[in-house]
Design a protein around this motif. Structure first.
Motif, PDB file in Angstrom:
ATOM      1  N   VAL A  11       0.848  -1.177   0.000  1.00 56.64           N
ATOM      2  CA  VAL A  11       0.000   0.000   0.000  1.00 56.64           C
ATOM      3  C   VAL A  11       0.889   1.234   0.000  1.00 56.64           C
ATOM      4  CG1 VAL A  11      -0.161   0.074   2.524  1.00 56.64           C
ATOM      5  CG2 VAL A  11      -1.997   1.081   1.135  1.00 56.64           C
ATOM      6  N   GLN A  12       0.382   2.302  -0.568  1.00 55.46           N
ATOM      7  CA  GLN A  12       1.129   3.550  -0.554  1.00 55.46           C
ATOM      8  C   GLN A  12       0.996   4.243   0.791  1.00 55.46           C
ATOM      9  OE1 GLN A  12      -0.294   5.866  -3.916  1.00 55.46           O
ATOM     10  NE2 GLN A  12       1.371   5.090  -5.203  1.00 55.46           N
ATOM     11  N   ALA A  13       1.965   5.057   1.113  1.00 54.50           N
ATOM     12  CA  ALA A  13       1.912   5.838   2.349  1.00 54.50           C
ATOM     13  C   ALA A  13       0.615   6.641   2.392  1.00 54.50           C
ATOM     14  CB  ALA A  13       3.117   6.766   2.434  1.00 54.50           C
ATOM     15  N   GLY A  14       0.001   6.629   3.567  1.00 55.48           N
ATOM     16  CA  GLY A  14      -1.276   7.294   3.737  1.00 55.48           C
ATOM     17  C   GLY A  14      -2.471   6.389   3.539  1.00 55.48           C
ATOM     18  N   GLY A  15      -2.219   5.213   3.025  1.00 55.05           N
ATOM     19  CA  GLY A  15      -3.300   4.269   2.767  1.00 55.05           C
ATOM     20  C   GLY A  15      -3.678   3.467   3.995  1.00 55.05           C
ATOM     21  N   SER A  16      -4.580   2.520   3.776  1.00 58.03           N
ATOM     22  CA  SER A  16      -5.115   1.709   4.869  1.00 58.03           C
ATOM     23  C   SER A  16      -5.083   0.230   4.516  1.00 58.03           C
ATOM     24  CB  SER A  16      -6.566   2.101   5.173  1.00 58.03           C
ATOM     25  OG  SER A  16      -6.660   3.441   5.590  1.00 58.03           O
ATOM     26  N   LEU A  17      -4.973  -0.575   5.544  1.00 52.49           N
ATOM     27  CA  LEU A  17      -5.103  -2.025   5.433  1.00 52.49           C
ATOM     28  C   LEU A  17      -5.825  -2.526   6.664  1.00 52.49           C
ATOM     29  CD1 LEU A  17      -1.585  -3.265   4.204  1.00 52.49           C
ATOM     30  CD2 LEU A  17      -3.729  -3.385   2.924  1.00 52.49           C
ATOM     31  N   ARG A  18      -6.505  -3.644   6.502  1.00 55.79           N
ATOM     32  CA  ARG A  18      -7.175  -4.279   7.634  1.00 55.79           C
ATOM     33  C   ARG A  18      -6.665  -5.707   7.734  1.00 55.79           C
ATOM     34  NH1 ARG A  18     -11.550  -3.277  10.814  1.00 55.79           N
ATOM     35  NH2 ARG A  18     -12.748  -5.049  11.628  1.00 55.79           N
ATOM     36  N   LEU A  19      -6.023  -6.016   8.850  1.00 56.40           N
ATOM     37  CA  LEU A  19      -5.536  -7.365   9.101  1.00 56.40           C
ATOM     38  C   LEU A  19      -6.580  -8.128   9.907  1.00 56.40           C
ATOM     39  CD1 LEU A  19      -1.822  -6.658  10.115  1.00 56.40           C
ATOM     40  CD2 LEU A  19      -2.822  -6.907   7.828  1.00 56.40           C
ATOM     41  N   SER A  20      -6.727  -9.386   9.565  1.00 56.86           N
ATOM     42  CA  SER A  20      -7.645 -10.259  10.302  1.00 56.86           C
ATOM     43  C   SER A  20      -6.893 -11.473  10.800  1.00 56.86           C
ATOM     44  CB  SER A  20      -8.804 -10.698   9.409  1.00 56.86           C
ATOM     45  OG  SER A  20      -9.575  -9.595   8.988  1.00 56.86           O
ATOM     46  N   CYS A  21      -7.332 -11.980  11.922  1.00 59.59           N
ATOM     47  CA  CYS A  21      -6.732 -13.183  12.492  1.00 59.59           C
ATOM     48  C   CYS A  21      -7.855 -14.093  12.954  1.00 59.59           C
ATOM     49  CB  CYS A  21      -5.819 -12.818  13.658  1.00 59.59           C
ATOM     50  SG  CYS A  21      -5.081 -14.234  14.502  1.00 59.59           S
ATOM     51  N   ALA A  22      -7.929 -15.254  12.338  1.00 56.77           N
ATOM     52  CA  ALA A  22      -8.945 -16.229  12.698  1.00 56.77           C
ATOM     53  C   ALA A  22      -8.335 -17.324  13.553  1.00 56.77           C
ATOM     54  CB  ALA A  22      -9.558 -16.831  11.442  1.00 56.77           C
ATOM     55  N   ALA A  23      -8.968 -17.616  14.653  1.00 61.09           N
ATOM     56  CA  ALA A  23      -8.504 -18.664  15.550  1.00 61.09           C
ATOM     57  C   ALA A  23      -9.311 -19.933  15.327  1.00 61.09           C
ATOM     58  CB  ALA A  23      -8.623 -18.217  16.994  1.00 61.09           C
ATOM     59  N   ARG A  26      -9.829 -24.057  19.262  1.00 61.56           N
ATOM     60  CA  ARG A  26     -10.607 -23.792  20.470  1.00 61.56           C
ATOM     61  C   ARG A  26     -10.955 -22.319  20.482  1.00 61.56           C
ATOM     62  NH1 ARG A  26      -8.245 -24.338  26.190  1.00 61.56           N
ATOM     63  NH2 ARG A  26     -10.122 -23.094  26.521  1.00 61.56           N
ATOM     64  N   THR A  27     -11.917 -21.975  21.319  1.00 64.48           N
ATOM     65  CA  THR A  27     -12.308 -20.584  21.408  1.00 64.48           C
ATOM     66  C   THR A  27     -11.236 -19.768  22.128  1.00 64.48           C
ATOM     67  OG1 THR A  27     -13.976 -19.045  22.245  1.00 64.48           O
ATOM     68  CG2 THR A  27     -13.563 -21.014  23.557  1.00 64.48           C
ATOM     69  N   VAL A  28     -11.032 -18.535  21.641  1.00 68.30           N
ATOM     70  CA  VAL A  28     -10.088 -17.628  22.291  1.00 68.30           C
ATOM     71  C   VAL A  28     -10.830 -16.505  22.996  1.00 68.30           C
ATOM     72  CG1 VAL A  28      -8.169 -18.161  20.757  1.00 68.30           C
ATOM     73  CG2 VAL A  28      -9.778 -16.331  20.132  1.00 68.30           C
ATOM     74  N   SER A  70      -9.570  -4.718  17.341  1.00 68.68           N
ATOM     75  CA  SER A  70     -10.923  -5.090  17.739  1.00 68.68           C
ATOM     76  C   SER A  70     -11.034  -6.609  17.721  1.00 68.68           C
ATOM     77  CB  SER A  70     -11.960  -4.474  16.797  1.00 68.68           C
ATOM     78  OG  SER A  70     -11.775  -4.930  15.464  1.00 68.68           O
ATOM     79  N   ARG A  71     -12.060  -7.115  18.340  1.00 69.97           N
ATOM     80  CA  ARG A  71     -12.254  -8.555  18.355  1.00 69.97           C
ATOM     81  C   ARG A  71     -13.728  -8.879  18.258  1.00 69.97           C
ATOM     82  NH1 ARG A  71      -9.517 -10.894  23.373  1.00 69.97           N
ATOM     83  NH2 ARG A  71     -10.395 -12.835  22.549  1.00 69.97           N
ATOM     84  N   ASP A  72     -14.015 -10.046  17.722  1.00 73.28           N
ATOM     85  CA  ASP A  72     -15.365 -10.567  17.637  1.00 73.28           C
ATOM     86  C   ASP A  72     -15.310 -11.979  18.210  1.00 73.28           C
ATOM     87  OD1 ASP A  72     -17.803 -11.703  16.918  1.00 73.28           O
ATOM     88  OD2 ASP A  72     -17.909 -10.607  15.030  1.00 73.28           O
ATOM     89  N   ASN A  73     -15.683 -12.111  19.456  1.00 74.26           N
ATOM     90  CA  ASN A  73     -15.565 -13.411  20.116  1.00 74.26           C
ATOM     91  C   ASN A  73     -16.521 -14.446  19.523  1.00 74.26           C
ATOM     92  OD1 ASN A  73     -13.477 -12.642  21.772  1.00 74.26           O
ATOM     93  ND2 ASN A  73     -14.797 -12.118  23.507  1.00 74.26           N
ATOM     94  N   ALA A  74     -17.631 -13.990  19.005  1.00 74.12           N
ATOM     95  CA  ALA A  74     -18.570 -14.916  18.382  1.00 74.12           C
ATOM     96  C   ALA A  74     -17.957 -15.575  17.145  1.00 74.12           C
ATOM     97  CB  ALA A  74     -19.857 -14.198  18.018  1.00 74.12           C
ATOM     98  N   LYS A  75     -17.092 -14.828  16.463  1.00 74.22           N
ATOM     99  CA  LYS A  75     -16.442 -15.350  15.257  1.00 74.22           C
ATOM    100  C   LYS A  75     -15.030 -15.856  15.541  1.00 74.22           C
ATOM    101  CE  LYS A  75     -19.006 -12.374  12.051  1.00 74.22           C
ATOM    102  NZ  LYS A  75     -18.900 -11.318  10.998  1.00 74.22           N
ATOM    103  N   ASN A  76     -14.593 -15.733  16.794  1.00 78.31           N
ATOM    104  CA  ASN A  76     -13.238 -16.174  17.159  1.00 78.31           C
ATOM    105  C   ASN A  76     -12.178 -15.455  16.340  1.00 78.31           C
ATOM    106  OD1 ASN A  76     -12.490 -17.860  19.280  1.00 78.31           O
ATOM    107  ND2 ASN A  76     -11.899 -19.538  17.933  1.00 78.31           N
ATOM    108  N   MET A  77     -12.345 -14.145  16.214  1.00 75.98           N
ATOM    109  CA  MET A  77     -11.459 -13.360  15.357  1.00 75.98           C
ATOM    110  C   MET A  77     -10.998 -12.094  16.055  1.00 75.98           C
ATOM    111  SD  MET A  77     -13.135 -13.522  11.552  1.00 75.98           S
ATOM    112  CE  MET A  77     -11.745 -12.580  10.929  1.00 75.98           C
ATOM    113  N   VAL A  78      -9.846 -11.609  15.619  1.00 75.75           N
ATOM    114  CA  VAL A  78      -9.344 -10.316  16.040  1.00 75.75           C
ATOM    115  C   VAL A  78      -8.837  -9.588  14.797  1.00 75.75           C
ATOM    116  CG1 VAL A  78      -7.027 -11.192  16.545  1.00 75.75           C
ATOM    117  CG2 VAL A  78      -7.820  -9.098  17.630  1.00 75.75           C
TER     118      VAL A  78
END
Length: 123
Positions: A11-23, A26-28, A70-78
């Protein structure tokens, strides 16, 4: 616990990205979670962390006001929303999980790690 991170890219400077992490495995929902990064030739550093219910967060000074965890415990994601990216944000980003309810900031507190996703910010 297996952690799978995605969302990195170029991405160019000034841009945005969204990282996701799926677990999986077991539930986290009772774990604190963190995003770390490691740039070439540098030590791994904590970028952002969140406690088990999202009520407490931590940000490194270098990303305050630009990154949001941010996190979504229902989806087991951060997730890590990264805005106003700078070339110095270029690194491999890792999500990690700590079995502690309480937010942890030391690398040693995190026992589960994802494989990393590469973020490259061009100037």
């Amino acid at each position: 616990v297996q952690l799978q991170a995605c969302g990195g890219g170029l991405v160019q400077a000034g841009g945005s990205l969204r990282l996701s992490c799926a677990a999986s495995g077991r539930t986290v929902s009772s774990y604190s979670m963190g995003w770390f990064r490691q740039a070439p030739g540098k030590e791994r550093e904590l970028v952002a962390a969140i406690n088990w219910n999202g009520g407490s967060t931590y940000y490194a000074d270098s990303v305050k006001g630009r990154f949001t965890i941010s996190r979504d415990n229902a989806k087991n994601m951060v997730c890590l929303q990264m805005n106003s990216l700078k070339p110095e944000d270029t690194a491999v980003y890792y999500c990690a999980a700590s079995t502690s309810f309480v937010l942890r900031t030391s690398t040693d507190s995190y026992g589960y790690w994802g494989q990393g996703t590469v973020v490259t910010v061009s100037s």
